[in-house]
Design an enzyme around this catalytic site. Sequence first.
Site, PDB file in Angstrom:
ATOM      1  CB  SER A 180      -3.995 -57.463 -10.340  1.00  0.00           C
ATOM      2  OG  SER A 180      -4.946 -56.639  -9.695  1.00  0.00           O
ATOM      3  CE  LYS A 181      -3.388 -51.318 -16.844  1.00  0.00           C
ATOM      4  NZ  LYS A 181      -4.401 -50.471 -16.261  1.00  0.00           N
ATOM      5  NE  ARG A 182      -9.121 -56.515 -12.356  1.00  0.00           N
ATOM      6  CZ  ARG A 182      -9.191 -57.700 -11.757  1.00  0.00           C
ATOM      7  NH1 ARG A 182      -9.872 -57.825 -10.630  1.00  0.00           N
ATOM      8  NH2 ARG A 182      -8.596 -58.747 -12.275  1.00  0.00           N
ATOM      9  CB  SER A 203      -1.361 -48.559 -18.159  1.00  0.00           C
ATOM     10  OG  SER A 203      -2.310 -49.370 -18.812  1.00  0.00           O
ATOM     11  CG  ASP A 250      -6.121 -49.410 -13.105  1.00  0.00           C
ATOM     12  OD1 ASP A 250      -5.046 -48.792 -13.277  1.00  0.00           O
ATOM     13  OD2 ASP A 250      -6.564 -50.244 -13.917  1.00  0.00           O
TER      14      ASP A 250
END
Length: 505
Positions: free
Chosen positions: A262-264, A287, A267
Site C-alpha cells: 500500500s501507499k502507507r 506523493s 510512506d
Amino acid sequence: MSERKVRVRFAPSPTGALHIGGVRTALYNYLFARQHGGELIFRIEDTDSNRFVPGAEEYILESFKWLGIHFDEGVSFGGEHGPYRQSERREIYKKYVQVLLDSGKAYIAFDTPEELDAKRAEIANFQYDASTRGMMRNSLTLPKEKVDALIAEGKQYVVRFKIEPNEDVHVNDLIRGEVVINSSILDDKVLYKSADELPTYHLANIVDDHLMEVSHVIRGEEWLPSAPLHVLLYRAFGWEDTMPQFAHLPLLLKPEGNGKLSKRDGDRLGFPVFPLEWHDPKTGEISSGYRESGYLPEAVINFLALLGWNPGNDQEVMSMDELINLFDLHRCSKSGAKFDYKKGIWFNHQYIQQKPNEEIAKLFVPVLKSHGVEAPFDKVVTVVGMMKDRVSFIRELWDVAGFFFVAPTEYDEKTVKKRWKEDSAKCMAELAEVLAGIDDFSIEGQEKVVMDWIAEKGYHTGNIMNAFRLTLVGEGKGPHMFDISWVLGKEETLARMKRAIEVLK
Ligand code: GLU
C-alpha cells in the site's frame, strides 16, 4: 485452433496516480506484445464518472513515456479500433446491451436504492440473483406494458445480467491454471445504468476486448474474481471462439509482514509507489515518484520485471530487449511478490555503473546547478567516472564529490585533531612548493615527484597524505589523493593548500 495475432491491452481507469502494480501490469503486456510481434493497446476505462480524476490520463501517459513503454494503438496513439476512451463509446455499448436484452440474457430492473436496502434488511445475505429476482421490480416480474410505461415516464433503471444458477464456470488462466466456480455464487451484475447512459466496467470491458480483437487479458490478480462473469458474458454474446486467454498476475506484497503493498508502506519505509510524483487535485497531497526520487527508468523496469517473474536462472540485470526475449507468462508465479524496494535501489546502483559517464554527468549537471555550481562538462564527466561506484542515486554524487567543485570553507574538527600534526603546516608549505614546480601535473607525474620528495625527506607518507587530503577536501574522505589534485588542477590545488595552512596554521 489457428494462431491468433497477439493483441493485448492496458486499460486503466483514470481515478488517480498509476500505482506501481499497474506499471508492472503494463510492462508485462508490453513484453508479451513485443515478443510475439503483436500490438499493445492503451484504453481508458472511464465509465465511472464519479471516480474520474482530472489529469490522471495525462499522468499515466507521461509515466509510460518516461519508462519507455510504447503503445501501438489507443488514446493519444490512434488506431483503427477507436475511440479508445470508453466514455466516447456510449452508442456502441447501448447496441450490445440491447442484444442481451433481446436474447433474454439480460433484463431491466427498476428497484430503487431504498428498495434494495429494504430487501437487504429483510433477507440476510441478500443477493440479486436467480433466487431473489422473482420478488423484485424488473422486466421479468412486471408486465411488458408496465415496463414500457415506466421507461416512457423517465424512471431510472439498470440492466442486469441474468445469470443461470448451478453451473460450473471454468476459467483457464495461463498463470493459475483452471479456476472453477459455481455460477450460483454470482449476482445478477449491473451492466448498464440509464442514469448516466453508461455501461458498467464489466460490459464495457468485454465488448471492447471483443471489438478490439484482444487475444490475451493480462491483468492484476484483483480482477480474477470477475473472470467467471466475463466468461459468461462472452458466452451470452456467442463470442466463446474469440474469447481472450486470461493471465492474472500475482499481487505485490508489503516489503515486510503480510498483505498487499500500500501507499502507507511507501510512506513508512521511504519509497515511492508511483512512477512519477503525483499532485492529488482534490486533496492537494503530493506523493513521491520514482522519477523525482532519482531512479533511472531502466532500473525501475528491471526491478518491476522481476516482481512476479524470473528468467529461470539467476540473471538479474536485463535490458528491455533482453526482457522481451526472455519473458514468459508461464514463468510468472502464482503467489504474491514481496515488494523488496531495497532491490530497486540496488538496481539503480547497477544501472548508474552500467551507463556511460557522459550520460550520468548530464543528469548530475542539474544537481550541481541546484548547489550553485557551473562546471566544465569534461570535469563533471571525470568526477562521475571516479565517484559513481559509491552511489545509488545521482543526487548522492553531490555528497561524495561536491568538494571537487566547491573548495572547503571549514575543516572537519575530528579529522583536524587526528590528522593535522605539529609539523603539518610546514610540511604542506613544502609540498605546495614541490607541486608548484611540477610541469607534468598528471596523476603519475605528481606521484613520482612527491613520492621521491617524501623519501628524500624521510617523512611519513601517511601523515603527508592525510594532511594533504584535509587541505583539499576539508575532511578525511575521497578517492586517491593525486586523482583529486589532478582533477582540481595545479592552481586550485595550491590555492586550497594555501588557505588551509592559513586557517589551520
Ligand atoms: N479498468 C480496469 C483497471 O483499472 C482494467 C481491468 C482489466 O484489465 O480488465 O485496472
